[in-house]
Design a protein around this motif. Sequence first.
Motif, PDB file in Angstrom:
ATOM      1  N   THR A  74       0.846  -1.184   0.000  1.00 33.22           N
ATOM      2  CA  THR A  74       0.000   0.000   0.000  1.00 33.22           C
ATOM      3  C   THR A  74       0.882   1.235   0.000  1.00 33.22           C
ATOM      4  O   THR A  74       1.999   1.216   0.538  1.00 33.22           O
ATOM      5  N   PHE A  75       0.388   2.311  -0.617  1.00 29.99           N
ATOM      6  CA  PHE A  75       1.109   3.575  -0.680  1.00 29.99           C
ATOM      7  C   PHE A  75       0.494   4.569   0.286  1.00 29.99           C
ATOM      8  O   PHE A  75      -0.729   4.656   0.404  1.00 29.99           O
ATOM      9  N   GLN A 332       3.775  -6.195 -18.159  1.00 28.91           N
ATOM     10  CA  GLN A 332       4.271  -7.455 -17.628  1.00 28.91           C
ATOM     11  C   GLN A 332       3.357  -7.915 -16.505  1.00 28.91           C
ATOM     12  O   GLN A 332       2.661  -7.110 -15.890  1.00 28.91           O
ATOM     13  N   PRO A 333       3.334  -9.214 -16.216  1.00 20.37           N
ATOM     14  CA  PRO A 333       2.510  -9.714 -15.111  1.00 20.37           C
ATOM     15  C   PRO A 333       3.103  -9.321 -13.767  1.00 20.37           C
ATOM     16  O   PRO A 333       4.324  -9.318 -13.595  1.00 20.37           O
ATOM     17  N   VAL A 334       2.242  -8.984 -12.807  1.00 19.00           N
ATOM     18  CA  VAL A 334       2.690  -8.512 -11.496  1.00 19.00           C
ATOM     19  C   VAL A 334       1.918  -9.232 -10.405  1.00 19.00           C
ATOM     20  O   VAL A 334       0.900  -9.883 -10.653  1.00 19.00           O
ATOM     21  N   ARG A 335       2.392  -9.069  -9.149  1.00 13.51           N
ATOM     22  CA  ARG A 335       1.793  -9.778  -8.020  1.00 13.51           C
ATOM     23  C   ARG A 335       0.888  -8.895  -7.165  1.00 13.51           C
ATOM     24  O   ARG A 335      -0.113  -9.345  -6.625  1.00 13.51           O
ATOM     25  N   SER A 336       1.240  -7.605  -7.005  1.00  8.12           N
ATOM     26  CA  SER A 336       0.453  -6.720  -6.155  1.00  8.12           C
ATOM     27  C   SER A 336       0.593  -5.297  -6.663  1.00  8.12           C
ATOM     28  O   SER A 336       1.476  -4.990  -7.474  1.00  8.12           O
ATOM     29  N   ILE A 337      -0.288  -4.402  -6.169  1.00  8.67           N
ATOM     30  CA  ILE A 337      -0.312  -3.036  -6.676  1.00  8.67           C
ATOM     31  C   ILE A 337      -0.551  -2.046  -5.542  1.00  8.67           C
ATOM     32  O   ILE A 337      -1.053  -2.398  -4.474  1.00  8.67           O
ATOM     33  N   ALA A 338      -0.180  -0.784  -5.791  1.00  2.00           N
ATOM     34  CA  ALA A 338      -0.472   0.339  -4.909  1.00  2.00           C
ATOM     35  C   ALA A 338      -0.576   1.573  -5.793  1.00  2.00           C
ATOM     36  O   ALA A 338      -0.021   1.601  -6.900  1.00  2.00           O
ATOM     37  N   VAL A 339      -1.278   2.607  -5.326  1.00  3.22           N
ATOM     38  CA  VAL A 339      -1.521   3.785  -6.154  1.00  3.22           C
ATOM     39  C   VAL A 339      -1.169   5.055  -5.387  1.00  3.22           C
ATOM     40  O   VAL A 339      -1.597   5.243  -4.241  1.00  3.22           O
ATOM     41  N   ASP A 340      -0.379   5.907  -6.031  1.00  4.45           N
ATOM     42  CA  ASP A 340      -0.136   7.270  -5.563  1.00  4.45           C
ATOM     43  C   ASP A 340      -1.063   8.168  -6.370  1.00  4.45           C
ATOM     44  O   ASP A 340      -0.787   8.485  -7.530  1.00  4.45           O
ATOM     45  N   ASP A 341      -2.180   8.570  -5.767  1.00  2.23           N
ATOM     46  CA  ASP A 341      -3.194   9.317  -6.493  1.00  2.23           C
ATOM     47  C   ASP A 341      -2.740  10.732  -6.823  1.00  2.23           C
ATOM     48  O   ASP A 341      -3.139  11.304  -7.839  1.00  2.23           O
ATOM     49  N   GLN A 342      -1.910  11.309  -5.985  1.00  2.00           N
ATOM     50  CA  GLN A 342      -1.462  12.677  -6.224  1.00  2.00           C
ATOM     51  C   GLN A 342      -0.491  12.748  -7.400  1.00  2.00           C
ATOM     52  O   GLN A 342      -0.615  13.606  -8.282  1.00  2.00           O
ATOM     53  N   LEU A 346       0.831   4.233 -10.695  1.00  2.00           N
ATOM     54  CA  LEU A 346       0.494   2.894 -10.222  1.00  2.00           C
ATOM     55  C   LEU A 346       1.793   2.144  -9.977  1.00  2.00           C
ATOM     56  O   LEU A 346       2.624   2.020 -10.877  1.00  2.00           O
ATOM     57  N   TYR A 347       1.989   1.678  -8.743  1.00  2.00           N
ATOM     58  CA  TYR A 347       3.147   0.859  -8.414  1.00  2.00           C
ATOM     59  C   TYR A 347       2.746  -0.612  -8.437  1.00  2.00           C
ATOM     60  O   TYR A 347       1.632  -0.969  -8.038  1.00  2.00           O
ATOM     61  N   ALA A 348       3.667  -1.459  -8.887  1.00  3.68           N
ATOM     62  CA  ALA A 348       3.369  -2.883  -8.984  1.00  3.68           C
ATOM     63  C   ALA A 348       4.592  -3.703  -8.637  1.00  3.68           C
ATOM     64  O   ALA A 348       5.736  -3.245  -8.777  1.00  3.68           O
ATOM     65  N   ALA A 349       4.349  -4.931  -8.175  1.00  5.02           N
ATOM     66  CA  ALA A 349       5.418  -5.863  -7.815  1.00  5.02           C
ATOM     67  C   ALA A 349       5.718  -6.761  -8.996  1.00  5.02           C
ATOM     68  O   ALA A 349       4.887  -7.562  -9.411  1.00  5.02           O
ATOM     69  N   SER A 350       6.895  -6.608  -9.549  1.00  5.47           N
ATOM     70  CA  SER A 350       7.282  -7.354 -10.737  1.00  5.47           C
ATOM     71  C   SER A 350       7.961  -8.669 -10.374  1.00  5.47           C
ATOM     72  O   SER A 350       8.742  -8.732  -9.433  1.00  5.47           O
ATOM     73  N   LEU A 357      10.162  -3.403  -7.733  1.00  5.85           N
ATOM     74  CA  LEU A 357       9.082  -2.426  -7.772  1.00  5.85           C
ATOM     75  C   LEU A 357       9.087  -1.718  -9.119  1.00  5.85           C
ATOM     76  O   LEU A 357      10.120  -1.229  -9.581  1.00  5.85           O
ATOM     77  N   ILE A 358       7.914  -1.664  -9.761  1.00  4.06           N
ATOM     78  CA  ILE A 358       7.732  -1.027 -11.056  1.00  4.06           C
ATOM     79  C   ILE A 358       6.794   0.157 -10.899  1.00  4.06           C
ATOM     80  O   ILE A 358       5.781   0.063 -10.195  1.00  4.06           O
ATOM     81  N   ALA A 359       7.093   1.267 -11.552  1.00  9.82           N
ATOM     82  CA  ALA A 359       6.248   2.453 -11.513  1.00  9.82           C
ATOM     83  C   ALA A 359       5.588   2.647 -12.875  1.00  9.82           C
ATOM     84  O   ALA A 359       6.263   2.653 -13.907  1.00  9.82           O
ATOM     85  N   TYR A 360       4.248   2.792 -12.877  1.00 12.50           N
ATOM     86  CA  TYR A 360       3.474   3.018 -14.090  1.00 12.50           C
ATOM     87  C   TYR A 360       2.775   4.369 -14.000  1.00 12.50           C
ATOM     88  O   TYR A 360       1.730   4.493 -13.337  1.00 12.50           O
ATOM     89  N   PRO A 361       3.287   5.415 -14.631  1.00 19.94           N
ATOM     90  CA  PRO A 361       2.565   6.698 -14.636  1.00 19.94           C
ATOM     91  C   PRO A 361       1.282   6.576 -15.432  1.00 19.94           C
ATOM     92  O   PRO A 361       1.232   5.932 -16.480  1.00 19.94           O
ATOM     93  N   PHE A 362       0.218   7.198 -14.956  1.00 17.02           N
ATOM     94  CA  PHE A 362      -1.034   7.190 -15.701  1.00 17.02           C
ATOM     95  C   PHE A 362      -1.807   8.482 -15.471  1.00 17.02           C
ATOM     96  O   PHE A 362      -1.536   9.238 -14.560  1.00 17.02           O
ATOM     97  N   ASN A 363      -2.766   8.689 -16.347  1.00 17.89           N
ATOM     98  CA  ASN A 363      -3.647   9.846 -16.187  1.00 17.89           C
ATOM     99  C   ASN A 363      -4.772   9.484 -15.257  1.00 17.89           C
ATOM    100  O   ASN A 363      -5.122   8.310 -15.092  1.00 17.89           O
ATOM    101  N   LYS A 364      -5.402  10.489 -14.676  1.00 17.23           N
ATOM    102  CA  LYS A 364      -6.527  10.270 -13.761  1.00 17.23           C
ATOM    103  C   LYS A 364      -7.678   9.633 -14.525  1.00 17.23           C
ATOM    104  O   LYS A 364      -8.071  10.119 -15.575  1.00 17.23           O
ATOM    105  N   PRO A 365      -8.247   8.516 -13.994  1.00 17.56           N
ATOM    106  CA  PRO A 365      -9.375   7.865 -14.695  1.00 17.56           C
ATOM    107  C   PRO A 365     -10.548   8.810 -14.835  1.00 17.56           C
ATOM    108  O   PRO A 365     -10.811   9.607 -13.926  1.00 17.56           O
TER     109      PRO A 365
END
Length: 365
Positions: A74-75, A332-342, A346-350, A357-365
């Motif tokens: 969790t973040f 890529q396939p991952v095991r768990s996730i966490a989100v920094d909303d600010q 999206l962080y994920a366990a690779s 730890l993998i970081a996925y930048p994304f736009n607000k849904p």
Amino acid sequence: MYTISRLLNWTVHKTQAGLPSFIVGIALFTACSEPPLGANFREYFSKTEVVALSGETVALTEGEKPLSYLFNMTFFDSLILVNEFPDREYTYKLIDLRDKSVRPFGKKGEGPNQLLSDAFYFSVDRKENRLYLTDQVHYYIHDIDDLKSGMDEPAAKFTIDQQERRFMGSTVHVDGYIVGNMHHKRFCAYDIESGEFIEVGEYPGGPSMAMANQSFFMNHPTKNLAVYGMSRVPEFGILTVLRDTIEVNKYAWGDTPMDVQHGPTGMHVVDKEGSTFEYTAVAVTADHIYFLYNGKTIDETSRETIIQSGLSNEVFVLDWEGKPVKRYLLDQPVRSIAVDDQAKILYAASFAKEPGLIAYPFNKP
């Protein structure tokens, strides 16, 4: 949590029962709602946008594989709490994203403020800026500013005198309550101040099926809401904790594909043929729920194939009314996730090469 224990010990018992019959249903214990659309969870999202995400490895400063398991995370406020519970000495690691450092956290043992078991249950009260941990006996409350300063001792703690009313598995803090499954009731909220319990719902098949119907929970950052997902059952739900009851919006696409059997060494959860991994991880923000969803049949050929079949690259986003919003397809396939909303990351366990730890930048849904 049964799914995690499978990954560590892949010798399982199976029955010869047939595949579960899939149904579409939604039920509330204290309210009414319309049924979801679609024959399964993916079809429920069939009209939503699909966005492909590319990630980058987060370079951590600690050397020689600082992360090993990353079963869930969790973040909160520049920190990521990572579940490393098979570690012999510590249940968690704390990643400080300000300097990319990693330190062990949650010392196991019988000493003061130590965790009595390999428990891995946590929740963040963002309204009060606190982290709640539990070993299913004690609940420890950590001030997040203390954690950011490197002080890992809890600011407060309490114990629930459960007696015959015992929580089972994952619990979270929700607006002054501890919320989770109990052995005899499907959902429970414990009022920390008064010591009173609110209990609703029955297990399919009665209390003896409790172990086959465990859920994992995540609390809303500030409201009296929580979401649950089931790792082996096609069901998730959203809870609203009220003063004298719990409203449960349940979304289900199938029966429980497991049984509980009693043997000389205790109770065992037993698979039926064709068992699948369902919801494997969840992250939340004030507006959205992020499910890492699997849906694949479990490959029991070896421990490695079980681990690989437990990974997924699909993240499904809902709002807190349970409505589909968007789907993310990770590279890529991952095991768990966490989100920094600010920061919109999206962080994920690779597990593509080694745990990281993998970081996925994304736009607000």
